[in-house]
Each structure stands twice: as structure tokens, then as C-alpha cells.
Design an enzyme around this catalytic site. Sequence first.
Site, PDB file in Angstrom:
ATOM      1  N   GLY A  72       0.761  -1.208  -0.041  1.00  0.00           N
ATOM      2  CA  GLY A  72      -0.064  -0.193  -0.152  1.00  0.00           C
ATOM      3  C   GLY A  72       0.935   1.175  -0.053  1.00  0.00           C
ATOM      4  O   GLY A  72       2.173   1.215   0.400  1.00  0.00           O
ATOM      5  N   SER A  73       0.359   2.548  -0.541  1.00  0.00           N
ATOM      6  CA  SER A  73       1.027   3.520  -0.460  1.00  0.00           C
ATOM      7  C   SER A  73       1.009   4.380   0.972  1.00  0.00           C
ATOM      8  O   SER A  73       0.096   3.865   1.963  1.00  0.00           O
ATOM      9  CB  SER A  73       0.415   4.582  -1.545  1.00  0.00           C
ATOM     10  OG  SER A  73       0.935   3.870  -2.838  1.00  0.00           O
TER      11      SER A  73
ATOM     12  N   HIS B 146      -0.181   1.278   9.799  1.00  0.00           N
ATOM     13  CA  HIS B 146      -1.245   2.066   9.438  1.00  0.00           C
ATOM     14  C   HIS B 146      -2.064   2.485  10.534  1.00  0.00           C
ATOM     15  O   HIS B 146      -3.039   2.612  10.571  1.00  0.00           O
ATOM     16  CB  HIS B 146      -2.317   0.821   8.661  1.00  0.00           C
ATOM     17  CG  HIS B 146      -1.089  -0.007   7.592  1.00  0.00           C
ATOM     18  ND1 HIS B 146      -0.645  -0.988   7.970  1.00  0.00           N
ATOM     19  CD2 HIS B 146      -1.046   0.110   6.331  1.00  0.00           C
ATOM     20  CE1 HIS B 146       0.081  -1.530   7.025  1.00  0.00           C
ATOM     21  NE2 HIS B 146      -0.096  -0.468   6.039  1.00  0.00           N
TER      22      HIS B 146
ATOM     23  N   HIS C 249       3.763   4.946   2.611  1.00  0.00           N
ATOM     24  CA  HIS C 249       4.959   4.668   3.486  1.00  0.00           C
ATOM     25  C   HIS C 249       6.350   5.293   2.902  1.00  0.00           C
ATOM     26  O   HIS C 249       7.420   4.616   3.277  1.00  0.00           O
ATOM     27  CB  HIS C 249       4.949   3.012   3.636  1.00  0.00           C
ATOM     28  CG  HIS C 249       3.790   2.355   3.992  1.00  0.00           C
ATOM     29  ND1 HIS C 249       3.226   2.672   5.334  1.00  0.00           N
ATOM     30  CD2 HIS C 249       2.942   1.557   3.676  1.00  0.00           C
ATOM     31  CE1 HIS C 249       2.339   2.151   5.621  1.00  0.00           C
ATOM     32  NE2 HIS C 249       2.066   1.382   4.618  1.00  0.00           N
TER      33      HIS C 249
END
Lengths: 208, 208, 332, 332
Positions: free
Chosen positions: D54-55, D219, D57
Site C-alpha cells: 500500500g502507499s 497503518h 509509507h
Amino acid sequence: MIKDKEAGFVVIDLVKVIRDNKDFLSEIDGKIGDGDHGINMNKGFTLCEEKLKGKEFGLSEGLSALSETLQEDIGGSMGPLYGAFFGEMAFAAKEVISPEVFGEMLGNGIAAIEDIGSAKRGDKTLLDTLLPAKEAYHAALEAGKDFAEALEALKKAALDGWKSTENMIARIGRASRLGERSKGVLDAGATSCYLLLTSMAQSFQRLL
Amino acid sequence: MIKDKEAGFVVIDLVKVIRDNKDFLSEIDGKIGDGDHGINMNKGFTLCEEKLKGKEFGLSEGLSALSETLQEDIGGSMGPLYGAFFGEMAFAAKEVISPEVFGEMLGNGIAAIEDIGSAKRGDKTLLDTLLPAKEAYHAALEAGKDFAEALEALKKAALDGWKSTENMIARIGRASRLGERSKGVLDAGATSCYLLLTSMAQSFQRLL
Amino acid sequence: MNQIVNDPDYVVEDMLKGFIKANGNLIAATKDDKVLKYVNTPIKEKVGIVTGGGSGHKPAFIGYIGENMCDAVAVGQIFSSPTAKSFYNAMVEADAGRGVACLYGNYAGDNMNVKMAIRRAEKDGITVKTVVANDDCASAPKTEREKRRGVAGEVLMWKVGGAKAAMGADLDAVIAAAQKAIDNTRSVGVGVAPCTIPAVGHANFEIADGTMEVGIGHHGEPGVKVEKLKTADEIAQEMLDIILPDLPFVAGDEVVVLLSGLGATPVMEQYIVYNRVEEILKENGILVYKAYVGNYFTSLDMKGVTLTVMKLDKELKECIDMPADSTGLKQR
Amino acid sequence: MNQIVNDPDYVVEDMLKGFIKANGNLIAATKDDKVLKYVNTPIKEKVGIVTGGGSGHKPAFIGYIGENMCDAVAVGQIFSSPTAKSFYNAMVEADAGRGVACLYGNYAGDNMNVKMAIRRAEKDGITVKTVVANDDCASAPKTEREKRRGVAGEVLMWKVGGAKAAMGADLDAVIAAAQKAIDNTRSVGVGVAPCTIPAVGHANFEIADGTMEVGIGHHGEPGVKVEKLKTADEIAQEMLDIILPDLPFVAGDEVVVLLSGLGATPVMEQYIVYNRVEEILKENGILVYKAYVGNYFTSLDMKGVTLTVMKLDKELKECIDMPADSTGLKQR
Ligand SMILES: Nc1ncnc2c1ncn2[C@@H]1O[C@H](COP(=O)(O)OP(=O)(O)O)[C@@H](O)[C@H]1O
Ligand SMILES: Nc1ncnc2c1ncn2[C@@H]1O[C@H](COP(=O)(O)OP(=O)(O)O)[C@@H](O)[C@H]1O
Ligand SMILES: [Mg+2]
Ligand SMILES: [Mg+2]
Ligand SMILES: [Mg+2]
Ligand SMILES: [Mg+2]
């Protein structure tokens, strides 16, 4: 009569007034500066107090220690400016601090600030406290007032000088980029300078 | 009688129910997940709607498009899981969606989710909505209920199944690391699944 | 806003200890605990590069110590100039007999302390010349460039000055290159959330939700205007509208772009702004020769970005192309 | 909290465009707009290194594309796994005939999408093997390591895997080295302020002023406990108290330490924590062979730090020492 070697406590009083007004000074600096004036000042003055702890010292030794600490350990604008100010004051002190000697201390200290910072009256800096204070002090002496009365005049002029910075446009230092927006708030350096001058005058008055 | 080619609107209803509940789904996911379930779902379903815009399509074509969009454009957990679910449903659809055909669509869709995600009943996932819903649907048919009644039973069971996730401890997915702390909140996937199943059943009921 | 510190009055001291520990391959302590230097400094036959400034701008200033970058750095308290003593000590550490280029930013405290340090260094027979960065367009009108603050453009000044010195240039040539670098550089910052000096404990200024401050300084100095928060694309446009006419940059120019976060800005947001910056430059016929995007010059935990554009010529290009190894800027 | 974006639903797309523009020397686009690769990939005779996730990071994951690092990366939406299609496309881009090592983090979505991608890649005759990072101690007890999340330890896994592949090792050797890297690595995170997904527009969890969350996930997954905010030194201690006994790390070990900010943490604060981390390790007879301090693996604008420690052997040391060139990690 004020003897240099009995007036070391004057410097401790300076430390106290800065410590007590640390947050106030930062708050004022925060309005048109970066909000650290109280921290910078308090760090330097407290460090000086630690260095002096347990020692016997007179006024000139105390002022010398303050000057050295500010210059060697604090930096910022206040390190060089107040460093030079107190350094020159220490240097001009004599065994007995007569009204004339104090006048010379003040004058030399202010000259050093002008030399290093090249600020002028009206630029919204600590000079706007210092210059009127010095002038009022000398005027009082010339008018035949005694030391205590001249110091009272100095205090009054320092207060007025400090307050006068509120309506000035900053022309030097961090706030100078604000132009018109620098109007309407007091100058941080002028504030600390008012506190310091007043404290010093009061401490002296206690010896008179 | 439900004809595949007349039931394309069912998919558009699915898009609507997700869009209307976007924030609600994210909010639930935020409690024990990362708070994006509504966003992920809405992005996929809206994209599918755009692809279908201006086209004539039946139920199976609509579900296929939804499956493809989720798998090819969305990713996350929902891309593969709902992607496979709707893909298998589309694949199992016939020209006429009889109660038996719909039962098979549902069964195959669920099997695909189990295959890919390897979650079990009670793990606090969308399966806890799906499995009881499927069972109730079949039980109703076996008990001689008609299509509409069986769908009513499905809706009821989906609701109960969804609610049952509140007291479960998550054993799979993001929330599974929370252990006991995952108790006391509904599962996000089970929630969206309840909304989707209910919407689908209602849309069908309108055709019956 | 929670901060991860020990005694807020000693954040600089604590940070320096950690920085030295973590970067032993690049960084050496000196006898002045507020002066760090490159492990190989002084470097024979090379002009020494010195800088310094208040802390809170990481990687600036110590992050630019390294190969083909700065030799020694004087470290101040948070947002407060280093002492004259530390500037002096940095000059002594950096000098290898060919003089020292002191490349720093235009702030009252730094100006005074550098001036005093130079007086002392000259008594020791060390030649020091200075370049004073003033790349921040928003801090004074163009007619008063000497009043402007130095901001992220300093990174490019050090890159150029450091490279030139590494090429073996003499002090005057290093100073000339660094001066040209900063004369060809313009910056502006936009703040969307304030910063907090640890010892103060609360932000000393506010940026209301939904608003932004255009032209904000690296210490939270108020900018030229407060506006409704714009989109990333609009912010790119607004920053370039200030920067481009100021030099001016014109069609056919080749430039380096440095887009820096201010400390708490996710790098994702920085790239979103950069995307539009490069597009607008292209629309204006300006070619991006090299881009730096990341946290290159920060202001504690301020949120926002600064945009810096430097116009290149052949000499500046050679300096920009030179490899560099520092914690803040590594380039092959 | 103000964010600098355009359409919050398209932050990933906008960021990618900016990232490609700014880093043309390292990064190439591919026909899949959610897959980026190293400009020189596929590299003849080299095992391809693929990752993805996922973006939000940054610099992970695309920041670790480069020389001796990752060859191709699949990009997901914010905090959401890339599609199976993108993982598959990344594998195709990275394959140079010697197979692909897919080194990624242990998240449900990634596991599913990688699994489906591998099925497709294998149909094309591409051999793909995986290492699934699970370095986050706080995410499950040691007895259930297979449930643990992958966090900043992934950076070291990529460094080791990337180096091993660059040395010419075959797929099994690359996988074995990357697996050893992650098996020897433990991490834990401490959060002091939450993050905001742009499309959500508000933090989905809270960390009250004066408190911190120990064991927080990348997250914002809740940690193992919420405590009163501690000092940097105490936080260092608390993190090592979790990490050291878990492997366990013992006197005589040589380790790599990676201390990463979570996005909005000033690097100054990171060094303050690092200072004490190295001290404690030393007190325990553990030698820091190399330290990385900075924003290596973030969570949008979350504030806090993650600490990662990897125990070294000869092979891992060689891999760590290997030069690398990526936007997120450059090393000579
Ligand atoms: N050149 C100068 N000459 C005299 N006073 C100055 C000069 N520059 C700044 N000052 C004084 O310094 C004060 C700010 O001090 P301080 O906040 O401690 O330093 P900084 O601005 O570096 O943060 C101003 O309020 C002003 O009175
Ligand atoms: N392996 C799995 N099998 C079935 N459902 C799963 C699985 N893993 C996660 N889920 C479902 O996914 C939901 C979360 O979806 P979403 O928030 O969109 O993805 P992510 O967790 O990647 O952010 C959970 O509430 C759960 O119902
Ligand atoms: Mg100040
Ligand atoms: Mg989620
Ligand atoms: Mg200051
Ligand atoms: Mg997610």
C-alpha cells in the site's frame, strides 16, 4: 557609596529577573520573531549563575562572567550583543562605582552594541530602551540630581523607551522582514533590556 | 421471473448502497482496522459504474464488470475477495435467474472467498454475514418458501450474521493482531457484505 | 503536539550525540562540542568549507558535512545562531592553509557571530571569506535583496561551493562560485501547520485549519499573506509566480529544483507538488536539469514546503554533477 | 491537519507522476501505471527483486527501487495492497530469466494478491519465490510469528536480497539470504500522534496529548499498550526491552540498527532516541555495525518512531556493505 566588590549580587538579580520573565519574553518574541528570546536569555543567564555559584565575586567579575557566558555559550543575537554590552560595562567598572563611572559603563556598553549590531535608534531593538535611558541618566546628573535620583530617571526613561517600540516598524533583525506587520507589538530585545536596566538600577538603589 | 438481461440495475443498486455508506464503512474499519474500507469499496464500485455508463448490460455482465474492476483496479483485500465473489456469481448466472440458480451463484461466490482468504466462520470477516445468509436462504427454499420469501430469510440472516461479528475476536486480517481488543466492534467487511446482500435481495424482490 | 525528547533545554546536545554515534564513517567530533567536522577534514590543498546556523533544520546544517560538501559546521541552539567561538573553531578545523569559505544564511545573529569569528581567525592567520545566502524571495522586496533570509537555497550553495573546493579551486574561485550559486537561486516557502520549539512547548504562531501562510520563514517568521488552503497544483503555481519573475527565469533556462518538506510534511505530498512544479516550468520553456525532492531543510515539525530554483550555467552544472557524500545529500 | 494534495482520491496517482519526473535517472514507468521499475531492469543474469504494498509509507516502497535494491515495485492505494495484476506486471518486468524474488510484508491483502499474481506468472513460465516480512514484535506473540506484520525491517530485507541478487546469486540463494535477514530482524514502533488518510480527511484513531502508543502498526493499527508519554531515553529502553529478548539478541552480537521516523517526526528527535539506543546496546555488549537513522518507512503524517535491529553474520554483513543507489537508501 557603591563598591564594586560588594555589588556582585546585582548580577544575581539580573539572572532572577530574566528567569522570572522567561515565558513573557518568549511570548513577545513569538509575535514577530521566532519565540525563543526568553529561552536564549534564560539559558545564558542561568549558566552564568551556575558558574558563579559558591564563588566570591564583585560587580565587574560578575558582569565579566555574564559576558563570557553569553559570548561563549549562547550565540544567537543576544550572545554577541548582550555579551559585548556586559563585557564593556565590566571593563569600565572601577573599585568604586560612582555616578560618573556607571555613566561610562553604560555608554561603553551601548557603544559596543551599536558597533556590532549597527542598529539605530528607532529600528525597534534594545537600543530603543538603552539610548533614552542613558540620556535621561546623564541629564539628571547634569541637572544636579544625585545617583539614586538619576537611576530613577533612568528607570522611567527605560520604561518609556521600551513602550515606544510598540509603534515602531522593525528595521533590523528577524522582524524587519515584516514591514508594517511588525507594528503594534513590543520588541523582545527592548523588553529584556528594560527588565535588566530596571533591575540593575533598583539593585544599585538598595546600596545607596 | 428474473431474467439476467433485465437485472443489470441490481449492480447499479450495489454501487449506490456502497456510495451511500462510504463514510460509515470507513468509520467501522477505523475502529480496529485502518479506516479505509469505505474508500476502497467506493473507489472500486464507482469505477465500475463509470465503465458501465451508457452501456446495455444484464446481471451477469454487470457482475463481471464489477469483478474485473475490483480485481484489476482496486487491490487491497477487497479486490481479490469481492472480485472473486462477484466473478463466480457472474459465471454461475443463467439466462433466467431461478431460485436455484441464485443459490448456486451465492455458493460458488462464497467458495471462492474461502479459497482465496482461507478464513473460517467466526473469524470476524464477511463470511460471518455470508454463510448464515446462504444457509437461511437454502433452508427457506427447502421448507417450500418461494424466491421472495427465501430472499427475505436471507436478509434476516445476513443482518443477524453481521451483528454477530460484534462479539467476535478477529482471527484473520488486520484486526487479528488485536486479540481481545477486537471485541465489541462490528467487522467492516461483514458490514459491507450485509449491505450488499440486502441490496441485492431487495432489488431481486422488486422483479418478483 | 507530543515530542520525543529528554530535557527540552538540551535537545541539541542530545541530537549531536546521536548524530555522531550513527554516522561515524562521515562525522567526527571536535574539541568544541558545538562543532562537527568531516572525518577527513582538513583536506590537504583544499579550501575549507564552513557553515553553521541555528538547530532545528535537519539535515541542515550538520547533515551536509561530508565528501565534496562542508568540512566543518558550527551548531547553534534551536533557531539561534552558533556562538562566535564555535564559528571560529569550525574555521580552524576546516582550514588546510588555503583559506576558508564560510557559506551561511542571512540572519542577524549569524552575521554578528561570523563577523566576530572572522576577526579571531584572521588573528591566527586564517583567511576567511563569506557568502551570505539570501534566496528567500518572500522576505524582502527585490530592491532590498541584502535583507532577504537564506533558506533551502543554502543546500545548493553548499553543493556548489563544496564541489568547487573539491575540484581544487582557490578561495576566490570557491567564493565566486558559491556567490553565483546563490545569486542564481530563488526560494519561497508555504506553511500549512506551525512548529514547536521543544523548550517553548507550544507553537508560537498559528496556521488555522483550512488556511496556509505564503512566504513563511524557516523559523515560522510570518509570510507575505495568509490564504485559504489551496490544492497542491495551485500551491505550485503560487510559489512559481513568486520565484520566476524575481530572477527572472526565462524560456531556455536550465534549472535545478529543490523541493523540501518543512519537517512534518509527508514526502508523498512533496512529490504531488513537484509534479506540477515541473509541468509549469516546462510550460514556460524551462528545463529541469536535476531535481531534489525530500526533507532537505526543515523547521522542526512545521508542515509545508519550500521551493527553490537555481538557474544553471556550465560551471554550476559541473558543480551540481559532482558526486557528494553527506547524510543529507548523497550523489554519485 | 492541513494536507497539500489535489483530489484526495488520487494522491497516489499524483505522487507517482511527480516521483517519476523527479527521478528519471533511477526510475522508469512501465505499461502498468501502478508499476515502476529501475531504469536498467531487467538486468541480465540477475534474479529480479520485486516488492509492493500500500502507499503512504514513503520512501517505501518505490523509494527502494534502484541499483542493488529492488527492480520493480507494485503500488497500491493508500494503506491498501496493490492489485494482483500489478504484482504480476512487476514480476514480468523484473524477470531476466533467473526468476523473481518477491519480498513483501505480511498483510492479508498483499498475501492474497501476491498469491494470485504468482499463479499468473507461473503460467508465463516465470519462477517466483517469496519472503514475507514479519519483523514487528508487537503484532503477535513470538509463538505466532507467522501472524506478525512486516514493518521497517523490510528495508533491510530488500537491502540484503537486492545485494545478494546483485552478487549473482541464484533465486534460492537470494530467497535464503532475504529470509535470513528477516528472521534475524525485530522491530517495534511507538506512535505519539496519529496519521490521516487524505481521502478520509481526519485521523481514524487518537493518541491523546501526553500519551503514546507502544507497538503501533504502520497503518495506525493499535499497539500493545497506551502509556503516558515517556522521554526519548525511556522510549529507547522500552523499545529495546521488547526487541532484545524476542530474538534474542545477546552480548557479542553485531547488529544493524534502523531507526525510522513515521512521517512527521523531526529527524532531530530520531537522533535523540538513537543516541540512547546505541548506549543501551553497548551496555548489553551488542555492537552496532551500521546505523540508519531517518525517514525510511513512514505512515503518512504519523508522528513516532520505529526501531529495527538485525543480527548480522558474515553473509548479511557483506550484503549490508554492498553499495546501493535508490532514492530512499544511497550507500557507497
Ligand atoms: N542588529 C541588532 N542590533 C540590536 N539589536 C538587535 C539586532 N538584531 C536583533 N536585535 C534584537 O534581538 C532581539 C531578538 O533576540 P532573540 O530572539 O534572542 O534572537 P533571534 O532573533 O536570533 O531569535 C530583537 O527583539 C531585537 O531587539
Ligand atoms: N482472509 C480474509 N478472508 C475474508 N475476509 C477478510 C480476510 N482478510 C480481511 N478480510 C475482511 O477485510 C475487511 C477489511 O477490508 P479493507 O479495510 O478494505 O482492507 P484492509 O484491511 O486491507 O485495509 C475485514 O473487515 C474483513 O472482513
Ligand atoms: Mg528570537
Ligand atoms: Mg482497511
Ligand atoms: Mg532565535
Ligand atoms: Mg487498508
